[in-house]
Write a protein that holds these residues in place. Structure first.
Motif, mmCIF file in Angstrom:
data_model
loop_
_atom_site.group_PDB
_atom_site.id
_atom_site.type_symbol
_atom_site.label_atom_id
_atom_site.label_comp_id
_atom_site.label_asym_id
_atom_site.label_seq_id
_atom_site.Cartn_x
_atom_site.Cartn_y
_atom_site.Cartn_z
ATOM 1 N N THR A 93 10.735 89.612 58.266
ATOM 2 C CA THR A 93 10.539 88.166 58.131
ATOM 3 C C THR A 93 11.725 87.411 58.724
ATOM 4 O OG1 THR A 93 11.589 88.057 55.959
ATOM 5 C CG2 THR A 93 9.193 88.393 55.990
ATOM 6 N N ALA A 94 11.493 86.153 58.973
ATOM 7 C CA ALA A 94 12.557 85.234 59.369
ATOM 8 C C ALA A 94 12.301 83.936 58.626
ATOM 9 C CB ALA A 94 12.547 85.004 60.875
ATOM 10 N N ARG A 95 13.377 83.282 58.214
ATOM 11 C CA ARG A 95 13.249 82.004 57.515
ATOM 12 C C ARG A 95 14.147 81.001 58.216
ATOM 13 N NH1 ARG A 95 15.589 78.880 53.591
ATOM 14 N NH2 ARG A 95 14.142 77.733 52.287
ATOM 15 N N GLY A 96 13.561 79.856 58.551
ATOM 16 C CA GLY A 96 14.324 78.840 59.247
ATOM 17 C C GLY A 96 14.206 77.492 58.575
ATOM 18 N N THR A 97 15.211 76.651 58.810
ATOM 19 C CA THR A 97 15.230 75.284 58.308
ATOM 20 C C THR A 97 15.618 74.364 59.457
ATOM 21 O OG1 THR A 97 15.926 76.079 56.129
ATOM 22 C CG2 THR A 97 16.220 73.735 56.572
ATOM 23 N N TRP A 98 14.838 73.292 59.628
ATOM 24 C CA TRP A 98 15.072 72.343 60.703
ATOM 25 C C TRP A 98 14.825 70.931 60.201
ATOM 26 C CZ3 TRP A 98 12.310 76.814 61.210
ATOM 27 C CH2 TRP A 98 12.757 77.733 62.165
ATOM 28 N N LEU A 99 15.398 69.955 60.889
ATOM 29 C CA LEU A 99 15.009 68.560 60.736
ATOM 30 C C LEU A 99 14.103 68.228 61.912
ATOM 31 C CD1 LEU A 99 18.281 66.733 59.666
ATOM 32 C CD2 LEU A 99 16.360 67.430 58.233
ATOM 33 N N MET A 100 13.054 67.476 61.629
ATOM 34 C CA MET A 100 12.091 67.102 62.645
ATOM 35 C C MET A 100 11.878 65.596 62.591
ATOM 36 S SD MET A 100 8.023 67.712 62.710
ATOM 37 C CE MET A 100 7.936 66.536 61.369
ATOM 38 N N GLN A 101 11.890 64.956 63.738
ATOM 39 C CA GLN A 101 11.558 63.539 63.823
ATOM 40 C C GLN A 101 10.143 63.437 64.372
ATOM 41 O OE1 GLN A 101 13.786 61.214 66.678
ATOM 42 N NE2 GLN A 101 13.498 59.368 65.468
ATOM 43 N N GLN A 102 9.358 62.531 63.799
ATOM 44 C CA GLN A 102 7.986 62.330 64.235
ATOM 45 C C GLN A 102 7.775 60.852 64.534
ATOM 46 O OE1 GLN A 102 5.148 63.960 61.517
ATOM 47 N NE2 GLN A 102 3.385 63.210 62.649
ATOM 48 N N LEU A 103 7.275 60.580 65.723
ATOM 49 C CA LEU A 103 6.936 59.225 66.141
ATOM 50 C C LEU A 103 5.417 59.154 66.225
ATOM 51 C CD1 LEU A 103 9.600 59.160 68.945
ATOM 52 C CD2 LEU A 103 9.722 57.846 66.835
ATOM 53 N N SER A 104 4.827 58.225 65.471
ATOM 54 C CA SER A 104 3.373 58.173 65.376
ATOM 55 C C SER A 104 2.851 56.758 65.594
ATOM 56 C CB SER A 104 2.917 58.648 63.992
ATOM 57 O OG SER A 104 3.398 59.938 63.713
ATOM 58 N N ARG A 105 1.770 56.659 66.331
ATOM 59 C CA ARG A 105 0.987 55.430 66.421
ATOM 60 C C ARG A 105 -0.409 55.819 65.939
ATOM 61 N NH1 ARG A 105 2.612 51.279 68.580
ATOM 62 N NH2 ARG A 105 3.819 52.300 70.216
ATOM 63 N N TYR A 106 -0.891 55.096 64.944
ATOM 64 C CA TYR A 106 -2.152 55.420 64.309
ATOM 65 C C TYR A 106 -3.310 54.688 64.972
ATOM 66 C CZ TYR A 106 1.066 57.314 60.923
ATOM 67 O OH TYR A 106 2.068 58.032 60.340
ATOM 68 N N ALA A 107 -4.513 55.085 64.652
ATOM 69 C CA ALA A 107 -5.712 54.436 65.183
ATOM 70 C C ALA A 107 -5.717 52.949 64.857
ATOM 71 C CB ALA A 107 -6.962 55.122 64.641
ATOM 72 N N SER A 108 -5.124 52.571 63.728
ATOM 73 C CA SER A 108 -5.062 51.165 63.319
ATOM 74 C C SER A 108 -4.135 50.337 64.210
ATOM 75 C CB SER A 108 -4.556 51.069 61.883
ATOM 76 O OG SER A 108 -3.195 51.491 61.818
ATOM 77 N N ALA A 111 2.552 51.785 63.696
ATOM 78 C CA ALA A 111 3.391 52.866 64.202
ATOM 79 C C ALA A 111 4.558 53.081 63.252
ATOM 80 C CB ALA A 111 3.907 52.525 65.600
ATOM 81 N N GLU A 112 5.064 54.319 63.208
ATOM 82 C CA GLU A 112 6.216 54.616 62.361
ATOM 83 C C GLU A 112 7.015 55.764 62.930
ATOM 84 O OE1 GLU A 112 5.484 56.006 58.361
ATOM 85 O OE2 GLU A 112 4.101 57.529 59.031
ATOM 86 N N VAL A 113 8.259 55.826 62.468
ATOM 87 C CA VAL A 113 9.134 56.950 62.739
ATOM 88 C C VAL A 113 9.412 57.614 61.402
ATOM 89 C CG1 VAL A 113 11.225 55.528 62.604
ATOM 90 C CG2 VAL A 113 11.306 57.731 63.787
ATOM 91 N N GLY A 114 9.420 58.928 61.402
ATOM 92 C CA GLY A 114 9.713 59.663 60.180
ATOM 93 C C GLY A 114 10.602 60.853 60.473
ATOM 94 N N VAL A 115 11.330 61.271 59.462
ATOM 95 C CA VAL A 115 12.145 62.476 59.556
ATOM 96 C C VAL A 115 11.760 63.372 58.379
ATOM 97 C CG1 VAL A 115 14.481 63.442 59.500
ATOM 98 C CG2 VAL A 115 14.052 61.278 60.695
#
Length: 155
Positions: A93-108, A111-115
């Motif tokens: 097995t391998a176990r990892g930890t990361w931070l991810m940024q997500q940029l989203s524009r919705y059908a509506s 839009a938002e940015v999230g981490v």
């Protein structure tokens, strides 16, 4: 061991790319290949535990993801940016930890940015790409983004 780290990163990168929108047509089979049969996908923390809950098994995970990806109109645009993380390797097995940024524009149009913090466990098997056996995501930050003006084509 370096090769196993590369396999882990390739699997996680492929997963995030397949979850970006716009996306190619049917990607269900490709997404399914990234998870073990008994995989768990879990939203944790005050926001994501309620929003995503816990999905057990490849089929349940793919059904949940299908609710966010085309042809479902949830996202108009969506991109994941992964920051460097840590990977602990073990025999199988391998176990990892990361931070991810997500940029989203919705059908509506909103839009938002999230981490989010990702904690992912992979199953390592000889002669096979690393597969996700546990995927945990916890939202750490989110903020709205300015909505884009309607395109001239839409008028």
């Amino acid at each position: 061991m370096g090769n196993q780290r590369e396999h882990v990163m390739n699997t996680l990168d492929r997963y995030l790319r397949l979850c970006d929108v716009p996306v190619r047509a049917d990607i269900t089979d490709e997404l399914g290949e990234l998870f073990t049969d008994d995989a768990v996908w879990e939203g944790v923390g005050p926001e994501y535990s309620g929003e995503f809950g816990r999905r057990e098994g490849r089929t349940a995970i793919l059904e949940m993801l299908a609710g966010y990806l085309p042809p479902n109109p949830h996202f108009r645009e969506n991109v994941h940016l992964l920051f460097p993380g840590t990977i602990d390797l073990h025999a199988t097995t391998a176990r990892g930890t990361w931070l991810m940024q997500q940029l989203s524009r919705y059908a509506s149009g909103d839009a938002e940015v999230g981490v989010a913090r990702l904690e992912v466990t992979f199953r390592l098997e000889p002669d096979r790409p690393a597969r996700i056996s546990l995927f945990r995501t916890e939202r750490l930050f989110s903020a709205p983004l300015a909505s884009a003006p309607p395109s001239k084509e839409a008028a």
